[in-house]
Design a protein around this motif. Structure first.
Motif, PDB file in Angstrom:
ATOM      1  N   ASP A  96       4.952   9.398 -11.202  1.00 45.23           N
ATOM      2  CA  ASP A  96       4.922   8.420  -9.848  1.00 45.23           C
ATOM      3  C   ASP A  96       3.927   7.535  -9.937  1.00 45.23           C
ATOM      4  OD1 ASP A  96       7.297   9.817  -9.211  1.00 45.23           O
ATOM      5  OD2 ASP A  96       6.451  10.966  -7.637  1.00 45.23           O
ATOM      6  N   LEU A  97       3.006   7.715 -10.458  1.00 46.27           N
ATOM      7  CA  LEU A  97       1.895   6.830 -10.420  1.00 46.27           C
ATOM      8  C   LEU A  97       2.091   5.278 -10.965  1.00 46.27           C
ATOM      9  CD1 LEU A  97      -1.316   6.325  -9.770  1.00 46.27           C
ATOM     10  CD2 LEU A  97      -1.687   6.802 -11.993  1.00 46.27           C
ATOM     11  N   PRO A  98       2.828   4.934 -12.058  1.00 45.14           N
ATOM     12  CA  PRO A  98       3.208   3.467 -12.206  1.00 45.14           C
ATOM     13  C   PRO A  98       4.109   3.098 -11.135  1.00 45.14           C
ATOM     14  CG  PRO A  98       3.532   4.863 -13.953  1.00 45.14           C
ATOM     15  CD  PRO A  98       3.205   6.032 -12.883  1.00 45.14           C
ATOM     16  N   VAL A  99       4.857   3.834 -10.513  1.00 45.46           N
ATOM     17  CA  VAL A  99       5.887   3.447  -9.556  1.00 45.46           C
ATOM     18  C   VAL A  99       4.859   2.911  -7.974  1.00 45.46           C
ATOM     19  CG1 VAL A  99       7.745   3.941  -8.060  1.00 45.46           C
ATOM     20  CG2 VAL A  99       7.645   4.739 -10.466  1.00 45.46           C
ATOM     21  N   LEU A 100       4.126   3.905  -7.881  1.00 47.58           N
ATOM     22  CA  LEU A 100       3.236   3.763  -6.802  1.00 47.58           C
ATOM     23  C   LEU A 100       2.449   2.437  -6.924  1.00 47.58           C
ATOM     24  CD1 LEU A 100       2.184   7.389  -6.147  1.00 47.58           C
ATOM     25  CD2 LEU A 100       3.552   6.104  -4.680  1.00 47.58           C
ATOM     26  N   LEU A 101       1.840   2.338  -8.055  1.00 45.06           N
ATOM     27  CA  LEU A 101       1.158   1.140  -8.255  1.00 45.06           C
ATOM     28  C   LEU A 101       1.984  -0.293  -8.158  1.00 45.06           C
ATOM     29  CD1 LEU A 101      -1.075   2.216 -11.312  1.00 45.06           C
ATOM     30  CD2 LEU A 101      -1.863   1.571  -9.152  1.00 45.06           C
ATOM     31  N   LEU A 111      11.477   0.416  -4.915  1.00 49.56           N
ATOM     32  CA  LEU A 111      11.025   1.313  -5.547  1.00 49.56           C
ATOM     33  C   LEU A 111      10.701   2.700  -4.504  1.00 49.56           C
ATOM     34  CD1 LEU A 111       8.359  -1.197  -7.160  1.00 49.56           C
ATOM     35  CD2 LEU A 111      10.197   0.228  -8.382  1.00 49.56           C
ATOM     36  N   LEU A 112      10.472   2.286  -3.236  1.00 51.09           N
ATOM     37  CA  LEU A 112      10.216   3.493  -2.380  1.00 51.09           C
ATOM     38  C   LEU A 112      11.341   4.301  -2.421  1.00 51.09           C
ATOM     39  CD1 LEU A 112       8.290   2.266   0.795  1.00 51.09           C
ATOM     40  CD2 LEU A 112       7.476   4.118  -0.893  1.00 51.09           C
ATOM     41  N   VAL A 113      12.625   3.821  -2.605  1.00 49.27           N
ATOM     42  CA  VAL A 113      13.911   4.436  -2.513  1.00 49.27           C
ATOM     43  C   VAL A 113      13.837   5.269  -3.915  1.00 49.27           C
ATOM     44  CG1 VAL A 113      16.352   4.259  -2.921  1.00 49.27           C
ATOM     45  CG2 VAL A 113      15.158   3.069  -1.002  1.00 49.27           C
ATOM     46  N   ALA A 114      13.332   4.583  -4.960  1.00 48.61           N
ATOM     47  CA  ALA A 114      13.325   5.293  -6.286  1.00 48.61           C
ATOM     48  C   ALA A 114      12.480   6.595  -6.237  1.00 48.61           C
ATOM     49  CB  ALA A 114      12.900   4.283  -7.242  1.00 48.61           C
ATOM     50  N   LEU A 115      11.532   6.662  -5.497  1.00 48.28           N
ATOM     51  CA  LEU A 115      10.845   7.880  -5.295  1.00 48.28           C
ATOM     52  C   LEU A 115      11.512   9.043  -4.404  1.00 48.28           C
ATOM     53  CD1 LEU A 115       7.150   6.571  -4.713  1.00 48.28           C
ATOM     54  CD2 LEU A 115       8.055   7.669  -6.908  1.00 48.28           C
ATOM     55  N   ARG A 116      12.289   8.598  -3.559  1.00 51.02           N
ATOM     56  CA  ARG A 116      13.063   9.637  -2.809  1.00 51.02           C
ATOM     57  C   ARG A 116      14.538   9.959  -3.103  1.00 51.02           C
ATOM     58  NH1 ARG A 116       9.260  10.142   1.456  1.00 51.02           N
ATOM     59  NH2 ARG A 116       8.118   8.390   1.750  1.00 51.02           N
ATOM     60  N   PRO A 147      16.191  10.834  -6.559  1.00 56.22           N
ATOM     61  CA  PRO A 147      15.924  11.022  -7.899  1.00 56.22           C
ATOM     62  C   PRO A 147      17.330  10.354  -8.602  1.00 56.22           C
ATOM     63  CG  PRO A 147      15.487  13.020  -6.652  1.00 56.22           C
ATOM     64  CD  PRO A 147      15.906  12.141  -5.778  1.00 56.22           C
ATOM     65  N   GLU A 148      18.413  10.400  -8.046  1.00 60.37           N
ATOM     66  CA  GLU A 148      19.553   9.984  -8.477  1.00 60.37           C
ATOM     67  C   GLU A 148      19.694   8.386  -8.856  1.00 60.37           C
ATOM     68  OE1 GLU A 148      20.813  10.375  -4.450  1.00 60.37           O
ATOM     69  OE2 GLU A 148      19.565  11.480  -5.791  1.00 60.37           O
ATOM     70  N   LEU A 149      18.763   7.897  -8.094  1.00 59.82           N
ATOM     71  CA  LEU A 149      18.852   6.349  -8.350  1.00 59.82           C
ATOM     72  C   LEU A 149      17.616   5.896  -8.958  1.00 59.82           C
ATOM     73  CD1 LEU A 149      19.661   5.463  -4.566  1.00 59.82           C
ATOM     74  CD2 LEU A 149      20.973   5.504  -6.521  1.00 59.82           C
ATOM     75  N   ARG A 150      16.628   6.782  -9.213  1.00 63.20           N
ATOM     76  CA  ARG A 150      15.355   6.329  -9.869  1.00 63.20           C
ATOM     77  C   ARG A 150      15.620   5.482 -11.218  1.00 63.20           C
ATOM     78  NH1 ARG A 150       9.832   8.744  -9.834  1.00 63.20           N
ATOM     79  NH2 ARG A 150       8.923   8.023 -11.914  1.00 63.20           N
ATOM     80  N   SER A 151      16.183   5.977 -12.147  1.00 61.48           N
ATOM     81  CA  SER A 151      16.166   5.317 -13.429  1.00 61.48           C
ATOM     82  C   SER A 151      16.985   3.819 -13.285  1.00 61.48           C
ATOM     83  CB  SER A 151      17.188   6.080 -14.363  1.00 61.48           C
ATOM     84  OG  SER A 151      16.396   7.127 -14.950  1.00 61.48           O
ATOM     85  N   GLY A 152      17.835   3.828 -12.406  1.00 66.52           N
ATOM     86  CA  GLY A 152      18.637   2.294 -12.168  1.00 66.52           C
ATOM     87  C   GLY A 152      17.918   1.410 -11.423  1.00 66.52           C
ATOM     88  N   ILE A 153      17.090   2.016 -10.295  1.00 67.15           N
ATOM     89  CA  ILE A 153      15.969   1.214  -9.695  1.00 67.15           C
ATOM     90  C   ILE A 153      14.940   0.611 -10.643  1.00 67.15           C
ATOM     91  CG2 ILE A 153      14.297   0.879  -7.985  1.00 67.15           C
ATOM     92  CD1 ILE A 153      16.429   2.589  -6.248  1.00 67.15           C
TER      93      ILE A 153
END
Length: 119
Positions: free
Chosen positions: A3-8, A59-64, A66-72
């Motif tokens: 999650d670190l790259p996403v948080l950055l 990107l916050l949605v991507a963290l919460r 998981p089924e949307l993470r890759s697409g986002i």
């Protein structure tokens, strides 16, 4: 660590967005554009401000979700890749790149690669 790259990226887009909404002239001053008309301020607030804030939210949605993470993450990486590609086209046409756009080019590529790596 995944999650670190996403948080950055969230932090970067949020800062960009909030800064552009609050002080649009500071965004364009980096590129030598010192004065903005109301239409110019609106454009900066839309393209840098609103876009940045809503990308951070996505990107916050991507963290919460998981089924949307890759697409986002792929979509955000693609947007960053498009920005980098536009800068490279500009370099090819103008045969030069200033320090600030070069820094943003490197940042866009790095964040895109990081997001793809954890998608």
């Amino acid at each position: 660590m995944q999650d670190l790259p996403v948080l950055l990226a969230i932090a970067g887009f949020a800062v960009m967005g909030i800064g552009a909404i609050a002080k649009p002239a500071l965004v364009t001053a980096q590129f030598g554009i010192l004065e903005l008309t109301p239409a110019g301020r609106s454009e900066v607030r839309a393209v840098y401000g609103g876009f940045g804030i809503f990308i951070a939210l996505a990107l916050l949605v991507a963290l919460r979700q998981p089924e949307l993470r890759s697409g986002i993450l792929f979509a955000v990486a693609a947007a960053l890749g498009g920005m980098a590609a536009g800068r490279l086209v500009s370099v090819a046409i103008d045969r030069t790149i200033d320090r600030t756009p070069l820094g943003y080019l490197a940042l866009e590529i790095c964040v895109a690669v990081m997001l793809l790596a954890v998608a």
